[in-house]
Write a protein that holds these residues in place. Structure first.
Motif, short mmCIF file in Angstrom:
data_model
loop_
_atom_site.label_atom_id
_atom_site.label_comp_id
_atom_site.label_asym_id
_atom_site.label_seq_id
_atom_site.Cartn_x
_atom_site.Cartn_y
_atom_site.Cartn_z
N ASN A 1 0.86 -1.19 0.00
CA ASN A 1 0.00 0.00 0.00
C ASN A 1 0.89 1.23 0.00
O ASN A 1 1.84 1.32 0.78
CB ASN A 1 -0.89 0.06 1.24
N ILE A 2 0.58 2.19 -0.87
CA ILE A 2 1.32 3.44 -0.95
C ILE A 2 0.30 4.57 -0.88
O ILE A 2 -0.71 4.54 -1.58
CB ILE A 2 2.12 3.54 -2.27
N GLY A 3 0.56 5.56 -0.01
CA GLY A 3 -0.38 6.66 0.11
C GLY A 3 0.26 7.94 0.60
O GLY A 3 1.27 7.92 1.30
N THR A 4 -0.35 9.05 0.21
CA THR A 4 0.05 10.38 0.68
C THR A 4 -1.19 11.09 1.18
O THR A 4 -1.82 11.83 0.44
CB THR A 4 0.71 11.22 -0.43
N LEU A 5 -1.53 10.87 2.42
CA LEU A 5 -2.75 11.46 2.95
C LEU A 5 -2.52 12.89 3.45
O LEU A 5 -3.10 13.83 2.93
CB LEU A 5 -3.33 10.58 4.06
N ASN B 1 -0.46 -7.96 4.78
CA ASN B 1 -0.75 -9.38 4.68
C ASN B 1 -2.22 -9.62 5.01
O ASN B 1 -2.80 -8.89 5.82
CB ASN B 1 0.13 -10.18 5.64
N SER B 2 -2.79 -10.64 4.42
CA SER B 2 -4.22 -10.90 4.61
C SER B 2 -4.56 -11.29 6.04
O SER B 2 -5.73 -11.30 6.41
CB SER B 2 -4.70 -11.98 3.64
N ASP B 3 -3.56 -11.56 6.86
CA ASP B 3 -3.83 -11.88 8.26
C ASP B 3 -3.39 -10.75 9.21
O ASP B 3 -3.32 -10.95 10.41
CB ASP B 3 -3.17 -13.19 8.66
N ASP B 4 -3.11 -9.56 8.68
CA ASP B 4 -2.69 -8.48 9.57
C ASP B 4 -3.89 -7.89 10.32
O ASP B 4 -5.05 -8.22 10.05
CB ASP B 4 -1.83 -7.43 8.85
N ALA B 5 -3.60 -7.03 11.25
CA ALA B 5 -4.60 -6.54 12.22
C ALA B 5 -5.80 -5.82 11.59
O ALA B 5 -6.88 -5.83 12.18
CB ALA B 5 -3.92 -5.62 13.24
N THR B 6 -5.65 -5.23 10.43
CA THR B 6 -6.75 -4.45 9.87
C THR B 6 -7.14 -4.84 8.45
O THR B 6 -7.94 -4.16 7.82
CB THR B 6 -6.40 -2.94 9.88
N TRP B 7 -6.56 -5.91 7.95
CA TRP B 7 -6.84 -6.36 6.58
C TRP B 7 -8.33 -6.61 6.40
O TRP B 7 -8.96 -7.15 7.29
CB TRP B 7 -6.07 -7.64 6.31
N PRO B 8 -8.95 -6.25 5.30
CA PRO B 8 -8.39 -5.55 4.14
C PRO B 8 -8.53 -4.04 4.24
O PRO B 8 -8.26 -3.32 3.29
CB PRO B 8 -9.24 -6.09 2.99
N GLY B 9 -8.94 -3.55 5.39
CA GLY B 9 -9.14 -2.12 5.57
C GLY B 9 -7.84 -1.35 5.70
O GLY B 9 -6.75 -1.92 5.69
N PRO B 10 -7.96 -0.04 5.85
CA PRO B 10 -6.77 0.80 6.01
C PRO B 10 -6.13 0.60 7.38
O PRO B 10 -6.77 0.11 8.31
CB PRO B 10 -7.32 2.22 5.86
N VAL B 11 -4.90 1.00 7.51
CA VAL B 11 -4.17 0.86 8.76
C VAL B 11 -4.40 2.04 9.70
O VAL B 11 -4.16 1.94 10.89
CB VAL B 11 -2.65 0.69 8.53
N TRP B 12 -4.92 3.15 9.18
CA TRP B 12 -5.05 4.37 9.96
C TRP B 12 -6.25 4.33 10.88
O TRP B 12 -7.34 3.94 10.48
CB TRP B 12 -5.18 5.59 9.04
N GLY B 13 -6.02 4.73 12.12
CA GLY B 13 -7.11 4.92 13.07
C GLY B 13 -7.74 3.64 13.59
O GLY B 13 -8.83 3.68 14.15
N VAL B 14 -7.09 2.50 13.41
CA VAL B 14 -7.64 1.22 13.87
C VAL B 14 -6.65 0.61 14.84
O VAL B 14 -5.49 0.37 14.50
CB VAL B 14 -7.89 0.25 12.70
#
Length: 142
Positions: free
Chosen positions: A80-84, A99-112
């Motif tokens: 994932n690449i982003g410039t928010l 990874n499909s087993d990470d803490a927020t998959w498939p959603g964004p990593v921000w704010g979770v």
């Protein structure tokens, strides 16, 4: 370039890895994800279009190189690449291996959830590995 200063929030949330031709490469202090932050070392830049054409190309070049390197080091499935810039307005690029087993998959990593800081030894090994791999890049001399 001498007027460049890293935003205090980026300084607090990341660890220095290396300087490339344009960007300072920093590791986000969240062990849940392999996550780099690239910050162009230019003063008062908030958006990609504020960089000159050459710097825009260099930013993308460094972003894709570091994305590939992060995928190789982490063995992750997706990049994932982003410039928010909604919280920190200083231009910076998030390069996150997912990874499909990470803490927020498939959603964004921000704010979770909450960031999980690296253990000291794990952090040292990861930064040393990233520095070694960056030094091996064919275009590291830029």
């Amino acid at each position: 370039m001498s007027d460049f200063h890293l935003h205090t929030q980026l300084e607090a949330d990341t660890h220095f890895v290396a300087d490339l031709a344009l960007c300072s490469v920093r590791l986000m202090d969240d062990a849940r994800y392999p996550w780099l932050i690239l910050v162009p070392r230019r003063a008062n830049i908030r958006e990609v279009y504020e960089l000159d054409n050459s710097s825009q190309h260099q930013l993308w070049h460094e972003t894709t190189l570091l994305g590939e390197l992060l995928m190789l080091v982490s063995g992750s499935e997706k990049l994932n690449i982003g410039t928010l810039g909604n919280v920190v307005s200083q231009l910076h690029v998030h390069v996150i291996a997912r990874n499909s087993d990470d803490a927020t998959w498939p959603g964004p990593v921000w704010g979770v959830g909450r960031a999980e800081t690296y253990e000291s030894e794990t952090l040292t090994v990861l930064i040393d590995t990233l520095r070694m791999k960056i030094a091996e890049l064919p275009s590291y001399s830029f």
